[in-house]
Scaffold this motif. Structure first.
Motif, PDB file in Angstrom:
ATOM      1  N   ASP A 420     -16.499 -50.873  22.989  1.00  0.00           N
ATOM      2  CA  ASP A 420     -16.684 -52.310  23.198  1.00  0.00           C
ATOM      3  C   ASP A 420     -16.276 -53.044  21.908  1.00  0.00           C
ATOM      4  OD1 ASP A 420     -19.163 -52.983  21.473  1.00  0.00           O
ATOM      5  OD2 ASP A 420     -19.832 -51.231  22.642  1.00  0.00           O
ATOM      6  N   GLU A 421     -16.043 -54.349  22.026  1.00  0.00           N
ATOM      7  CA  GLU A 421     -15.529 -55.157  20.929  1.00  0.00           C
ATOM      8  C   GLU A 421     -16.448 -55.132  19.711  1.00  0.00           C
ATOM      9  OE1 GLU A 421     -12.624 -57.481  19.160  1.00  0.00           O
ATOM     10  OE2 GLU A 421     -12.583 -56.568  21.159  1.00  0.00           O
ATOM     11  N   GLU A 422     -17.758 -55.274  19.908  1.00  0.00           N
ATOM     12  CA  GLU A 422     -18.708 -55.354  18.807  1.00  0.00           C
ATOM     13  C   GLU A 422     -18.781 -54.043  18.027  1.00  0.00           C
ATOM     14  OE1 GLU A 422     -21.483 -57.137  16.248  1.00  0.00           O
ATOM     15  OE2 GLU A 422     -20.005 -57.924  17.657  1.00  0.00           O
ATOM     16  N   LEU A 424     -16.414 -51.716  17.806  1.00  0.00           N
ATOM     17  CA  LEU A 424     -15.169 -51.558  17.046  1.00  0.00           C
ATOM     18  C   LEU A 424     -15.149 -52.455  15.811  1.00  0.00           C
ATOM     19  CD1 LEU A 424     -12.351 -51.287  19.748  1.00  0.00           C
ATOM     20  CD2 LEU A 424     -13.099 -49.534  18.145  1.00  0.00           C
ATOM     21  N   ARG A 425     -15.655 -53.684  15.937  1.00  0.00           N
ATOM     22  CA  ARG A 425     -15.679 -54.601  14.797  1.00  0.00           C
ATOM     23  C   ARG A 425     -16.529 -54.045  13.668  1.00  0.00           C
ATOM     24  NH1 ARG A 425     -18.859 -58.213  12.644  1.00  0.00           N
ATOM     25  NH2 ARG A 425     -20.462 -57.934  14.228  1.00  0.00           N
ATOM     26  N   THR A 428     -14.839 -51.024  12.024  1.00  0.00           N
ATOM     27  CA  THR A 428     -13.705 -51.448  11.185  1.00  0.00           C
ATOM     28  C   THR A 428     -14.193 -52.043   9.868  1.00  0.00           C
ATOM     29  OG1 THR A 428     -12.372 -51.888  13.158  1.00  0.00           O
ATOM     30  CG2 THR A 428     -11.649 -52.908  11.087  1.00  0.00           C
TER      31      THR A 428
END
Length: 655
Positions: A420-422, A424-425, A428
């Motif tokens: 999910d986006e969160e 991965l953020r 990173t």
């Protein structure tokens, strides 16, 4: 300059006879050099009474010349290169080193003190050759004696000073200068400055010695000579600290040194070359002085280390650091990458073992996350696979790991429970390079790991190329300096040439104008040189030039400089010499040349010199006027029958 300490108290300490002081031949050398008219021959005779000092003096002279110049092999040559003030201070410093290797202060490491001081001396000398703020030979002496106040405290108050040192060893946060002020009502910097001033070192060098450990309190004008000396002392002390500190501290000490060098206008490559040369010289001088030295640090490798604000444990090199390739080494295509897997389940580990070639990936596994941190510091992996389900709880540690030397180039692969986006953020931001989503597909795993290996390979090749470029830049800087130094020397006679003479005269002119000291210049023309060339050929003429220049150098004062301006004309620069002193010196030159029998292997020939001299005065608008007046004196000497000395400024000898 304000007084280093209460001078009345210093005189009492001096009168008691307990302060470190020179002995033996050093005393004779110091007394001789106090006479402004002492000849190089007289001084050389005194110096030869101490064979050890002869070796050190010749070594110091060659070091101050730098690479590319004709090596100094005799005491007379060393005296000409170093000058009178530096010889006096070196005699003092080397005498102290020989006689104060041991003492009553048990907590004071005398061997470490002198080894540290030697690195400071070599660093100051090397920096002086780069920044041109002060003479390299003078810099060596100042670096060697900058910490003499500590030796004095250990000699005067062995028990009390030992207590101060033990207190600092027990509590490193304490400030030595504050403890000394409390115990002795003075600091070693203040006492050392008073001693240097008493020994005759110039104030422009002593003032920085008094405050180089607290440079923020110096208050020197930014462009002043004192400020330049101070910055060189601070940087020399930093180089010495790095050379004698444990290897685990090197990475932290290097970045501040690079910033200091940059402030002095020394390029990165030039500074690394300077440090490496200091390291080599340290070993050579250590053998000469019978001092214990260490293997010099790898400055070129340290220079690429980032200054990292991480835990000390993460900075420490592992016990088995030599077991694998370092981050700066080139990785071969067939060499295994070190992989650390933290927190993956048993099926995922089995998948890695069965999918990845063990000749390509050297895998270490760890279940416990706390142990995983220690294992990472121990093996310094090049690629890490981390279970993000747990790693998300210690993302701060991953960020800190990125700031270490091995961590900044580490390839980090995280295992995600879901995409999910969160997530991965966050991964990173923490420093992840790639990810795999569970369940792990063997083909996807192989693809990601090979991509990571290619990235590591490219990074290490790039670092290897950078290292080669740094070495090339350092070698180029050294070659450029050698070419510059060769360009300043007359090939035939080995004395400085016209270019050097003009540069040196500019420096002396400015110094004399600033400090209101006398400056005299002589122009010496050989009489009958053309006739020798015509009658016997240029080979014999060259022999005559070499022998005459040698005998002239031997009759000069130690601080005077003989330069060949071209043909049969020589220029002599005499700093701190008034007209009377210069006349006496010129007469010695004239007599020595007249008494010289030139050895040619055939006929024995004689030459004489016609000398004109002039002293700087307020009416002279520029340096050229001084040379022109001395040249006029040489012309008048020729007109009066040759083999004589003429000073146009003396009314009695004016035409």
């Amino acid at each position: 300059m304000r007084q280093p300490i209460d001078m009345k108290r210093f005189e009492q300490l001096k009168a008691a006879g307990d302060l470190p002081s020179p002995r033996g031949v050093a005393i004779a050398i110091i007394r001789l050099t106090q006479s402004p008219n002492v000849s190089a021959a007289e001084l050389a005779r005194a110096i030869r009474g101490d064979p050890a000092f002869v070796g050190r003096l010749v070594k110091a002279a060659n070091s101050s010349l730098g690479a590319g110049k004709r090596a100094v092999v005799s005491v007379k040559d060393a005296l000409m290169v170093l000058g009178l003030p530096s010889v006096r201070t070196m005699a003092l410093g080397f005498s102290l080193l020989s006689n104060y290797r041991k003492g009553a202060c048990g907590a004071f490491d005398y061997e470490h003190f002198w080894s540290f001081s030697l690195v400071m001396a070599l660093s100051m000398q090397a920096l002086a050759l780069r920044v041109r703020v002060f003479a390299a030979d003078e810099a060596f002496s100042v670096g060697l004696l900058a910490r003499v106040g500590e030796l004095a405290l250990a000699t005067l108050y062995p028990a009390e000073f030992g207590g101060v040192l033990r207190e600092i060893a027990a509590t490193p946060d304490l400030h030595q200068l504050e403890l000394e002020e409390k115990a002795f009502a003075m600091t070693h910097c203040e006492l050392g400055a008073a001693m240097l001033l008493d020994w005759g070192l110039p104030e422009v060098m002593v003032a920085p010695v008094q405050c180089y450990e607290t440079p923020e309190q110096a208050g020197f004008a930014e462009a002043s000579r004192e400020a330049g000396v101070l910055q060189c002392l601070v940087l020399s002390r930093a180089i010495a600290r790095l050379c004698l500190s444990p290897e685990s501290e090197h990475a932290n000490l290097m970045p501040p040194m690079l910033r200091l060098a940059n402030r002095l206008g020394i390029s990165h490559g030039d500074f690394i070359a300077l440090c490496e040369n200091v390291g080599r010289e340290w070993g050579e001088w250590g053998k000469l002085l019978l001092l214990e030295t260490r293997q010099a640090p790898a400055f070129s490798r340290l220079s690429s280390t980032k200054e990292a604000p991480v835990a000390e444990a993460a900075r420490r090199p592992p016990d088995g650091a030599g077991q694998g390739p370092d981050a700066g080494d080139e990785l071969r295509d067939d060499e295994a990458v070190r992989v650390l897997v933290i927190g993956a389940n048993e099926d995922e580990r089995a998948c890695m073992r069965s999918t990845l070639d063990p000749d390509t990936f050297l895998i270490t596994e760890e279940d416990d996350y706390d142990q995983g941190i220690e294992r990472a510091i121990d093996i310094q992996p090049q690629l890490m696979v981390v279970d993000w389900g747990h790693a998300g709880c210690w993302a701060d540690w991953i960020r800190a790991l990125r700031d270490t030397r091995f961590g900044c180039s580490l390839y980090l692969l995280v295992l995600l429970d879901h995409l999910d986006e969160e997530t991965l953020r966050k991964a990173t931001e923490a420093g992840a390079d790639d990810f795999l989503v569970r369940p792990v597909c063997p083909s996807a795993l192989a693809l990601r790991m090979q991509a990571g290996r290619r990235t590591i390979l490219l990074q290490l090749r790039l670092e290897h190329e950078r290292e080669e470029l740094r070495h090339f830049a350092a070698e180029l800087a050294i070659s450029n300096r050698r070419l510059q130094e060769v360009a300043m020397t007359d090939v035939l006679t080995g004395v400085p040439n016209r270019r050097y003479a003009i540069d040196r005269l500019y420096m002396e002119w400015a110094a004399c104008a600033r400090h209101r000291r006398p400056l005299t210049v002589m122009v010496a023309d050989l009489d009958g040189f053309k006739e020798i060339n015509d009658a016997h050929g240029h080979d014999v003429g060259d022999m005559a030039l070499r022998q005459v220049s040698e005998v002239l150098r031997g009759e000069l004062r130690a601080q005077d400089v003989l330069c060949r301006m071209g043909g049969d004309e020589f220029l002599v620069i005499c700093p701190d010499a008034d007209l009377n002193a210069a006349l006496a010196c010129a007469e010695r030159l004239r007599a020595a040349a007249a008494n010289l029998e030139i050895e040619t292997g055939g006929p024995q020939l004689r030459l004489s010199v016609s000398i004109g001299l002039a002293v700087r005065d307020e009416s002279m608008p520029a340096m050229k006027a001084l040379i022109k007046l001395a040249d006029r004196g040489a012309f008048l000497a020729k007109a009066r029958g040759r083999n004589c000395v003429v000073a146009p400024q003396l009314a009695g000898r004016a035409p």
